[in-house]
Design an enzyme around this catalytic site. Structure first.
Site, PDB file in Angstrom:
ATOM      1  N   ASP A  53       0.846  -1.203   0.000  1.00  0.00           N
ATOM      2  CA  ASP A  53       0.000   0.000   0.000  1.00  0.00           C
ATOM      3  C   ASP A  53       0.884   1.257   0.000  1.00  0.00           C
ATOM      4  OD1 ASP A  53       0.876  -0.136   2.598  1.00  0.00           O
ATOM      5  OD2 ASP A  53      -1.118  -0.085   3.515  1.00  0.00           O
ATOM      6  N   SER A  54       2.207   1.068   0.012  1.00  0.00           N
ATOM      7  CA  SER A  54       3.131   2.191  -0.222  1.00  0.00           C
ATOM      8  C   SER A  54       2.862   2.808  -1.594  1.00  0.00           C
ATOM      9  CB  SER A  54       4.588   1.722  -0.129  1.00  0.00           C
ATOM     10  OG  SER A  54       4.797   0.564  -0.904  1.00  0.00           O
ATOM     11  N   ASP A  92      -1.062  -6.212  -0.195  1.00  0.00           N
ATOM     12  CA  ASP A  92      -1.352  -5.602   1.106  1.00  0.00           C
ATOM     13  C   ASP A  92      -2.849  -5.441   1.311  1.00  0.00           C
ATOM     14  OD1 ASP A  92       0.778  -5.106   2.786  1.00  0.00           O
ATOM     15  OD2 ASP A  92       1.285  -3.174   1.894  1.00  0.00           O
ATOM     16  N   LYS A 122      -0.871  -9.538   2.975  1.00  0.00           N
ATOM     17  CA  LYS A 122      -0.121  -9.059   4.151  1.00  0.00           C
ATOM     18  C   LYS A 122      -1.010  -8.113   4.936  1.00  0.00           C
ATOM     19  CE  LYS A 122       3.418  -5.947   3.814  1.00  0.00           C
ATOM     20  NZ  LYS A 122       2.874  -4.797   4.559  1.00  0.00           N
ATOM     21  N   GLU A 124      -1.081  -5.639   8.687  1.00  0.00           N
ATOM     22  CA  GLU A 124      -0.247  -5.041   9.719  1.00  0.00           C
ATOM     23  C   GLU A 124      -0.839  -5.284  11.110  1.00  0.00           C
ATOM     24  OE1 GLU A 124       0.376  -0.881   8.866  1.00  0.00           O
ATOM     25  OE2 GLU A 124       1.179  -1.293   6.863  1.00  0.00           O
ATOM     26  N   GLU A 191       9.542  -4.186  10.396  1.00  0.00           N
ATOM     27  CA  GLU A 191       9.893  -2.867   9.835  1.00  0.00           C
ATOM     28  C   GLU A 191      10.388  -1.916  10.918  1.00  0.00           C
ATOM     29  OE1 GLU A 191       7.057  -1.085   7.145  1.00  0.00           O
ATOM     30  OE2 GLU A 191       8.173   0.810   7.098  1.00  0.00           O
TER      31      GLU A 191
HETATM   32  O1  KIV Z   1       3.630  -1.133   1.611  1.00  0.00           O
HETATM   33  C1  KIV Z   1       4.803  -1.511   1.600  1.00  0.00           C
HETATM   34  O2  KIV Z   1       5.579  -1.248   0.682  1.00  0.00           O
HETATM   35  C2  KIV Z   1       5.270  -2.292   2.753  1.00  0.00           C
HETATM   36  C3  KIV Z   1       6.732  -2.565   2.847  1.00  0.00           C
HETATM   37  C4  KIV Z   1       7.464  -1.348   3.237  1.00  0.00           C
HETATM   38  C5  KIV Z   1       7.022  -3.705   3.741  1.00  0.00           C
HETATM   39  O3  KIV Z   1       4.504  -2.653   3.569  1.00  0.00           O
END
Ligand code: KIV
Length: 285
Positions: A53-54, A92, A122, A124, A191
């Protein structure tokens, strides 16, 4: 149909492969958000592609990841899956798509899996998301955990700050990692936590740890595509190594293009299409 299921003869990496690699070899994960970058990462034999989600920051120019929606995640995941032949595509779960309970988490993960074509998700968090992790794993959806600096909670963490710096906070991280393993996560992203704490977690759990700003003792590493290649210029976190400066290279190419269009040297004859003399004559008459 994704390339991964189209019978290309390439054996895709599975969550089981990742799980079994602990102690055997170091794992690599890199983000990608579109087809072209996914083909590049895949061709370089990176084990896992994270549709992070970056993307809210590096693709969409937002200040954080909080506003990224499920529709956006599905859209980018589909593009990445089209480009991934071998790498395991992990998507994510965006903010508030799973925190509200097991049912929401199941529905959200189903979208990333069924519509997006991801083969793992993934999410969090530690203790608060264990029921969601367990339910997803029980339903056959491989889950990557993510603890330490969890950017979706940046508002309550007070910024993008290193986590686990006190003995008490570090102990909580170790407990959370163990609990995520117990709930069924097949690997865990660590992280922005002190390297000795990441090393300890890596010893304490039997699933691989994937570090980002967590030192070299993790079982693998993850970086953001744009950071590694020097494409994102807003800020560069301490833990990033820029292996290239593609911004500079791209800017030089774009300036060359502008100059050549302006001075008439592009397009050259080899970039244009001709026609037969006969047809040309007919046309001119
Ligand atoms: O969203 C992302 O890119 C991440 C990584 C930094 C692990 O969660």
């Amino acid at each position: 149909m994704s390339k991964q299921t189209a019978g290309t003869g390439v054996k895709p990496v599975t969550s089981l492969d990742i799980r079994q690699s602990k102690g055997v070899r170091k794992l690599t994960m890199l983000t990608a958000y579109d087809y072209s970058s996914a083909t590049l990462v895949d061709e370089c034999d990176i084990d896992m592609i994270l549709v992070g989600d970056s993307l809210g920051m590096v693709m969409l120019g937002r200040d954080d990841t909080i506003s990224v929606t499920m529709d956006e995640m599905v859209h980018h995941t589909k593009a990445v899956v089209r480009g991934a032949t071998r790498s395991l595509v992990v998507a994510d779960m965006p903010f508030m798509s799973y925190e509200t309970g097991v049912e929401d988490a199941m529905r959200s993960a189903a979208r990333l899996f069924q519509e997006g074509g991801a083969r793992a998700v993934k999410l969090e968090g530690g203790h608060t998301v264990l029921p969601q992790v367990k339910a997803l794993v029980d339903a056959g959806i491989p889950v990557v955990g993510h603890i330490g600096l969890t950017p979706q909670r940046v508002a309550s963490l007070g910024g993008f700050k290193v986590q686990g710096k006190t003995a008490e906070a570090a102990t909580v991280l170790v407990e959370e990692a163990k609990a995520l393993e117990e709930a069924g996560a097949f690997c865990i992203v660590l992280e922005a936590i002190p390297a000795p704490i990441a090393a300890r977690i890596t010893q304490e759990v039997s699933v691989p740890t994937i570090g980002i700003g967590a030192g070299s003792d993790c079982d693998g590493q993850v970086l953001v595509f744009h950071d590694l290649l020097g494409l994102f210029d807003r800020f560069v976190p301490k833990f990033v190594k820029q292996y290239a400066n593609l911004r500079e290279t791209a800017a030089a190419a774009i300036s060359d293009y502008k100059r050549e269009v302006e001075d008439g040297s592009f397009p050259a004859p080899e970039h244009a299409f001709g026609m037969s003399e006969q047809e040309k004559e007919k046309f001119e008459k």
